[in-house]
Design a protein around this motif. Structure first.
Motif, PDB file in Angstrom:
ATOM      1  N   LEU A   1      46.685  46.945   2.232  1.00 27.81           N
ATOM      2  CA  LEU A   1      45.372  46.514   1.761  1.00 27.81           C
ATOM      3  C   LEU A   1      44.484  47.732   1.546  1.00 27.81           C
ATOM      4  O   LEU A   1      44.266  48.521   2.468  1.00 27.81           O
ATOM      5  CB  LEU A   1      44.699  45.591   2.776  1.00 27.81           C
ATOM      6  N   GLY A   2      44.001  47.893   0.325  1.00 28.83           N
ATOM      7  CA  GLY A   2      42.961  48.881   0.075  1.00 28.83           C
ATOM      8  C   GLY A   2      41.612  48.204   0.225  1.00 28.83           C
ATOM      9  O   GLY A   2      41.430  47.056  -0.162  1.00 28.83           O
ATOM     10  N   PHE A   3      40.652  48.902   0.812  1.00 30.36           N
ATOM     11  CA  PHE A   3      39.338  48.295   0.993  1.00 30.36           C
ATOM     12  C   PHE A   3      38.250  49.337   0.829  1.00 30.36           C
ATOM     13  O   PHE A   3      38.499  50.546   0.896  1.00 30.36           O
ATOM     14  CB  PHE A   3      39.219  47.616   2.362  1.00 30.36           C
ATOM     15  N   GLN A   4      37.044  48.842   0.598  1.00 28.97           N
ATOM     16  CA  GLN A   4      35.889  49.713   0.414  1.00 28.97           C
ATOM     17  C   GLN A   4      34.707  49.135   1.168  1.00 28.97           C
ATOM     18  O   GLN A   4      34.418  47.929   1.083  1.00 28.97           O
ATOM     19  CB  GLN A   4      35.557  49.831  -1.073  1.00 28.97           C
ATOM     20  N   ILE A   5      34.047  49.988   1.959  1.00 27.25           N
ATOM     21  CA  ILE A   5      32.852  49.613   2.712  1.00 27.25           C
ATOM     22  C   ILE A   5      31.683  50.407   2.138  1.00 27.25           C
ATOM     23  O   ILE A   5      31.805  51.614   1.916  1.00 27.25           O
ATOM     24  CB  ILE A   5      32.989  49.943   4.206  1.00 27.25           C
ATOM     25  N   SER A   6      30.562  49.756   1.892  1.00 27.51           N
ATOM     26  CA  SER A   6      29.382  50.480   1.420  1.00 27.51           C
ATOM     27  C   SER A   6      28.155  49.970   2.159  1.00 27.51           C
ATOM     28  O   SER A   6      28.031  48.776   2.438  1.00 27.51           O
ATOM     29  CB  SER A   6      29.198  50.320  -0.092  1.00 27.51           C
ATOM     30  N   GLY A   7      27.262  50.894   2.499  1.00 25.16           N
ATOM     31  CA  GLY A   7      26.050  50.510   3.201  1.00 25.16           C
ATOM     32  C   GLY A   7      25.374  51.700   3.850  1.00 25.16           C
ATOM     33  O   GLY A   7      25.852  52.837   3.767  1.00 25.16           O
ATOM     34  N   LEU A   8      24.265  51.437   4.500  1.00 24.96           N
ATOM     35  CA  LEU A   8      23.503  52.451   5.229  1.00 24.96           C
ATOM     36  C   LEU A   8      23.577  52.165   6.721  1.00 24.96           C
ATOM     37  O   LEU A   8      23.687  51.020   7.143  1.00 24.96           O
ATOM     38  CB  LEU A   8      22.035  52.448   4.785  1.00 24.96           C
ATOM     39  N   ASP A   9      23.502  53.224   7.509  1.00 21.32           N
ATOM     40  CA  ASP A   9      23.431  53.111   8.971  1.00 21.32           C
ATOM     41  C   ASP A   9      24.581  52.279   9.541  1.00 21.32           C
ATOM     42  O   ASP A   9      24.394  51.447  10.437  1.00 21.32           O
ATOM     43  CB  ASP A   9      22.101  52.508   9.415  1.00 21.32           C
ATOM     44  N   LEU A  10      25.792  52.486   9.029  1.00 18.81           N
ATOM     45  CA  LEU A  10      26.950  51.749   9.521  1.00 18.81           C
ATOM     46  C   LEU A  10      27.286  52.196  10.931  1.00 18.81           C
ATOM     47  O   LEU A  10      27.234  53.389  11.255  1.00 18.81           O
ATOM     48  CB  LEU A  10      28.149  51.980   8.606  1.00 18.81           C
ATOM     49  N   THR A  11      27.658  51.237  11.766  1.00 23.07           N
ATOM     50  CA  THR A  11      28.055  51.573  13.136  1.00 23.07           C
ATOM     51  C   THR A  11      29.522  51.287  13.395  1.00 23.07           C
ATOM     52  O   THR A  11      30.179  52.031  14.113  1.00 23.07           O
ATOM     53  CB  THR A  11      27.218  50.790  14.158  1.00 23.07           C
ATOM     54  N   ASN A  12      30.045  50.175  12.862  1.00 21.49           N
ATOM     55  CA  ASN A  12      31.417  49.767  13.160  1.00 21.49           C
ATOM     56  C   ASN A  12      32.073  49.196  11.916  1.00 21.49           C
ATOM     57  O   ASN A  12      31.434  48.506  11.125  1.00 21.49           O
ATOM     58  CB  ASN A  12      31.462  48.692  14.253  1.00 21.49           C
ATOM     59  N   VAL A  13      33.370  49.486  11.793  1.00 22.11           N
ATOM     60  CA  VAL A  13      34.222  48.800  10.824  1.00 22.11           C
ATOM     61  C   VAL A  13      35.455  48.354  11.596  1.00 22.11           C
ATOM     62  O   VAL A  13      36.117  49.171  12.247  1.00 22.11           O
ATOM     63  CB  VAL A  13      34.616  49.705   9.647  1.00 22.11           C
ATOM     64  N   ASN A  14      35.755  47.070  11.555  1.00 26.94           N
ATOM     65  CA  ASN A  14      36.851  46.518  12.340  1.00 26.94           C
ATOM     66  C   ASN A  14      37.859  45.796  11.461  1.00 26.94           C
ATOM     67  O   ASN A  14      37.497  45.162  10.465  1.00 26.94           O
ATOM     68  CB  ASN A  14      36.323  45.526  13.381  1.00 26.94           C
ATOM     69  N   LEU A  15      39.131  45.919  11.854  1.00 24.00           N
ATOM     70  CA  LEU A  15      40.186  45.113  11.256  1.00 24.00           C
ATOM     71  C   LEU A  15      40.261  43.783  11.994  1.00 24.00           C
ATOM     72  O   LEU A  15      40.242  43.745  13.222  1.00 24.00           O
ATOM     73  CB  LEU A  15      41.532  45.832  11.364  1.00 24.00           C
ATOM     74  N   LEU A  16      40.377  42.687  11.245  1.00 24.51           N
ATOM     75  CA  LEU A  16      40.525  41.363  11.832  1.00 24.51           C
ATOM     76  C   LEU A  16      41.815  40.731  11.328  1.00 24.51           C
ATOM     77  O   LEU A  16      42.093  40.758  10.129  1.00 24.51           O
ATOM     78  CB  LEU A  16      39.366  40.440  11.456  1.00 24.51           C
ATOM     79  N   VAL A  17      42.591  40.184  12.241  1.00 26.24           N
ATOM     80  CA  VAL A  17      43.751  39.363  11.898  1.00 26.24           C
ATOM     81  C   VAL A  17      43.654  38.093  12.723  1.00 26.24           C
ATOM     82  O   VAL A  17      43.416  38.152  13.938  1.00 26.24           O
ATOM     83  CB  VAL A  17      45.081  40.079  12.204  1.00 26.24           C
ATOM     84  N   GLY A  18      43.796  36.951  12.081  1.00 26.73           N
ATOM     85  CA  GLY A  18      43.693  35.703  12.820  1.00 26.73           C
ATOM     86  C   GLY A  18      44.348  34.554  12.090  1.00 26.73           C
ATOM     87  O   GLY A  18      44.909  34.710  11.001  1.00 26.73           O
ATOM     88  N   GLN A  19      44.255  33.392  12.711  1.00 31.80           N
ATOM     89  CA  GLN A  19      44.856  32.178  12.155  1.00 31.80           C
ATOM     90  C   GLN A  19      43.891  31.029  12.395  1.00 31.80           C
ATOM     91  O   GLN A  19      43.323  30.897  13.477  1.00 31.80           O
ATOM     92  CB  GLN A  19      46.207  31.899  12.816  1.00 31.80           C
ATOM     93  N   ASN A  20      43.686  30.218  11.361  1.00 29.29           N
ATOM     94  CA  ASN A  20      42.762  29.092  11.486  1.00 29.29           C
ATOM     95  C   ASN A  20      43.263  28.088  12.522  1.00 29.29           C
ATOM     96  O   ASN A  20      44.440  27.725  12.539  1.00 29.29           O
ATOM     97  CB  ASN A  20      42.584  28.391  10.138  1.00 29.29           C
ATOM     98  N   GLN A  21      42.335  27.658  13.375  1.00 26.44           N
ATOM     99  CA  GLN A  21      42.672  26.703  14.423  1.00 26.44           C
ATOM    100  C   GLN A  21      41.420  25.887  14.742  1.00 26.44           C
ATOM    101  O   GLN A  21      40.428  26.427  15.229  1.00 26.44           O
ATOM    102  CB  GLN A  21      43.162  27.443  15.682  1.00 26.44           C
ATOM    103  N   ASP A  22      41.460  24.583  14.450  1.00 30.09           N
ATOM    104  CA  ASP A  22      40.332  23.695  14.730  1.00 30.09           C
ATOM    105  C   ASP A  22      39.038  24.222  14.111  1.00 30.09           C
ATOM    106  O   ASP A  22      37.993  24.302  14.766  1.00 30.09           O
ATOM    107  CB  ASP A  22      40.145  23.526  16.248  1.00 30.09           C
TER     108      ASP A  22
END
Length: 653
Positions: free
Chosen positions: A151-172
């Motif tokens: 996966l290629g990705f791009q983040i843009s913004g000011l005063d960034l503190t965190n960038v996190n990877l998320l992996v999950g599965q829908n449940q309820d």
């Protein structure tokens, strides 16, 4: 505090890069909001584009050094200096009791003003996933251990503190998280060599390869579940990870909110921390027979919640063990979340169908050149070292080495083979052969030698050329294991393929435009045109959304205030309902800008907001003023100002 717009815009990235404490508590680390005071001051002193702030920060850093008599810390806190400071990144994370209990009223007032300023100037960052290499049809992209997802990705913004990877599965109607990993920005270095990990204002392009494996925690009886393990070091390095849950005493039945710390080499738990009802952490001695119940984490409506998972019994060494296991077949969500100093978040997720294959091999995908191959599942994952990709079996007796040659000068496979033999040194050639790898002609060479310990080795390597690169795949093993060595190298060669990966600076969405004295990235949905001395970038979807730039050489005695006053006078002449703010200063990336905000009503009765900003730039010893003039309808201004205009200004060079 006397110039909060400027101070906040400079302090925010320094705060984000400062050493923080309490990382062992995973998600709860933010509630402690404890940063190292000297590290914070050192970053400000070296990176502030405003000399006055840099001078005061250096004075503060020196004061800490003078005040601290003795300070020692472990390798997990390389920038600890002996004094911490309460500095929550946002108002939401501020404990109300601090205002009552602290003895620093000026600092309390600063936090209030700082949080309000960062909140006012920030909208959620933008998160874009711009490439999925195996999404070749209109169906869901698929992934497995043998088909890693790039996966290629791009983040843009000011005063960034965190960038996190998320992996999950829908449940309820919730997303059950299986992975929540902080991504680490490229570090900058202070004069003392210490690394600073901070997300600079502007655009950040990166990639992530998901091998469909996540951490699985288990006990000796086989009880287990997928867990999220948090790195203890700010840069994600080191050999400590932590899992949150509840620890139940096997002797008394008493329950403790707890965090188990794991060693990544042994993959065993080595330490436990508990928390009082007030949240104060303290080390606890876990005992054999104690029960640890890790948390399952869920994301719903942007809120993170947790529930107790599977109970596990600590073994005779009072330990649990974790491993990396493939997720079961099914549809998963994977993507990225970015947060800024104001606490604003944004995330983008894509659906991926996991279909695991029944195989004894795993797959390595190189993120830069795109080559992919299978290797034995019981080998270590290949890693780059000294410009070679390297791996071994668990004994270390058989090794894989892949070398890439720059073929732009016209080398052939045979010439690369000869170069490889020269690098090998004194070996005996057993036989040569010809074959194809990934549809390209290749040459193979079997060789033998005796090492310095008297052990006899047999090796086999393949040399071939694809486009601008030459490749050598070499597997070297003990002569007694010669059939296995040949089988391994054939597995690698037969599975070798290329996939369309790769990143480029601001690909697609933000091509860079070279102007007279400067260059700037511009979104693809903005059109550029020359208008007098200005270069105007106008939104294709609304001509009232634009930013205009110019760079003028000025006399050395002409102040920025004079330039911005002249622009402001021009902007307000014969304009209905024109009003403006006084000039103030802000920092974007490493530049200090003078800025005035204005508003007016257009001929159609629509309210328009805008700004004029000016900064200095030295070109060949001459002073230039870079001027930016931007406008947008009030209804859309905040979003486009942060997500387009500010990003363009942050990336000017």
């Amino acid at each position: 505090s006397q110039d909060m717009n400027l101070a906040a815009s400079i302090i925010a990235p320094a705060r984000a890069g400062t050493e923080i404490y309490a990382r062992a508590y995973g998600f709860d680390a933010e509630q402690y909001s404890a940063i190292d005071l000297k590290h914070f001051s050192d970053i400000l002193a070296e990176q502030s584009p405003d000399p006055a702030i840099a001078e005061q920060a250096q004075f503060l850093a020196n004061s800490v050094s003078d005040a601290v008599i003795l300070s020692e810390s472990g390798r997990g806190l390389p920038n600890a200096s002996g004094i911490s400071l309460y500095f929550p990144t946002s108002k939401q994370l501020t404990n109300p009791s601090y205002a009552i209990e602290n003895s620093l009223p000026d600092w309390q007032q600063f936090l209030i003003s700082y949080h309000q300023t960062t909140f006012d100037r920030n909208v959620p960052p933008r998160v874009e996933i711009f490439q999925e290499t195996n999404n070749l049809t209109n169906t869901l992209p698929t992934a497995s251990e043998n088909l890693p997802l790039w996966l290629g990705f791009q983040i843009s913004g000011l005063d960034l503190t965190n960038v996190n990877l998320l992996v999950g599965q829908n449940q309820d109607e919730r997303l059950k998280l299986l992975e929540f990993d902080p991504l680490i920005p490229e570090p900058s270095r202070l004069a003392n060599g210490n690394a600073v990990y901070e997300w600079k204002d502007g655009l950040h392009e990166d990639f992530y390869i998901w091998h469909t494996r996540v951490t699985w925690l288990t006990d000796d009886a086989g009880n287990g579940q997928f867990v999220i393990l948090w790195p203890l070091n700010q840069d994600g390095s080191g050999n400590r990870r932590t899992a949150r849950g509840v620890l139940v005493s096997g002797q008394t039945g008493e329950e403790f909110e707890a965090s188990l710390v794991f060693d990544t080499t042994s993959r065993l738990s080595v330490q436990a921390w508990a928390f009082t009802a007030e949240g104060t952490p303290y080390e606890i001695s876990a005992q054999p027979g104690d029960t640890f119940i890790p948390y399952d984490w869920f994301l719903s409506d942007g809120q993170l919640t947790r529930e107790l998972g599977v109970p596990m019994i600590l073994n005779g060494g009072a330990q649990l063990v974790y491993d990396w296991l493939p997720v079961p077949n099914g549809v998963y969500q994977i993507g990225f979340e970015a947060k800024n100093q104001a606490g604003n978040k944004n995330r983008t997720l894509v659906e991926v169908e996991v279909a695991q294959a029944d195989t004894l091999n795993r797959t390595y995908l190189d993120p830069y050149t795109g080559f992919q191959f299978d290797y034995p599942a019981d080998w270590y994952r290949p890693t780059w070292s000294n410009e070679r990709l390297f791996s071994t079996d668990r004994t270390g007796d058989t090794a894989l080495q892949i070398t890439i040659f720059d073929e732009s000068t016209g080398l052939s496979a045979e010439q690369i083979r000869q170069q490889a033999l020269k690098d090998f040194g004194n070996v005996n050639i057993l036989y040569d052969d010809q074959l194809e790898i990934a549809g390209q002609p290749a040459v193979s060479t079997a060789y033998g030698y005796t090492d310095s310990d008297g052990n006899e080795h047999t090796g086999l390597f393949y040399a071939f050329v694809v486009e601008d690169n030459g490749y050598v795949i070499d597997v070297d093993g003990q002569r007694d294991n010669e059939p296995a060595t040949i089988q391994i190298v054939n597995t690698i060669a037969n599975s070798w393929r290329f996939r369309p990966v790769g990143t480029g600076l601001f690909p697609g969405q933000w091509p860079r435009v070279n102007l007279d004295q400067i260059s700037v990235p511009s979104p693809t949905d903005f059109e550029q045109e020359e208008s007098g001395s200005w270069q105007r970038f106008e939104a294709s979807w609304n001509s009232q959304v634009f930013i205009a730039l110019k760079s003028d050489q000025v006399a050395n005695d002409r102040a920025i205030d004079q330039t911005i006053q002249a622009m402001s006078t021009s902007a307000g002449t014969d304009v209905n309902g024109f009003s403006e703010t006084p000039t103030y200063r802000i920092a974007i990336r490493d530049r200090v800008w003078a800025r005035r905000d204005f508003s007016y009503v257009d001929d159609g009765g629509q309210e328009i907001w805008g700004f004029i900003m000016v900064t200095e730039q030295s070109i060949n010893g001459e002073i230039n003023h870079i001027t930016a003039w931007a406008e947008a309808p009030a209804a859309t201004y905040n979003s486009v100002e942060q997500n387009v205009f500010a990003i363009m200004l942050s990336e000017i060079n």
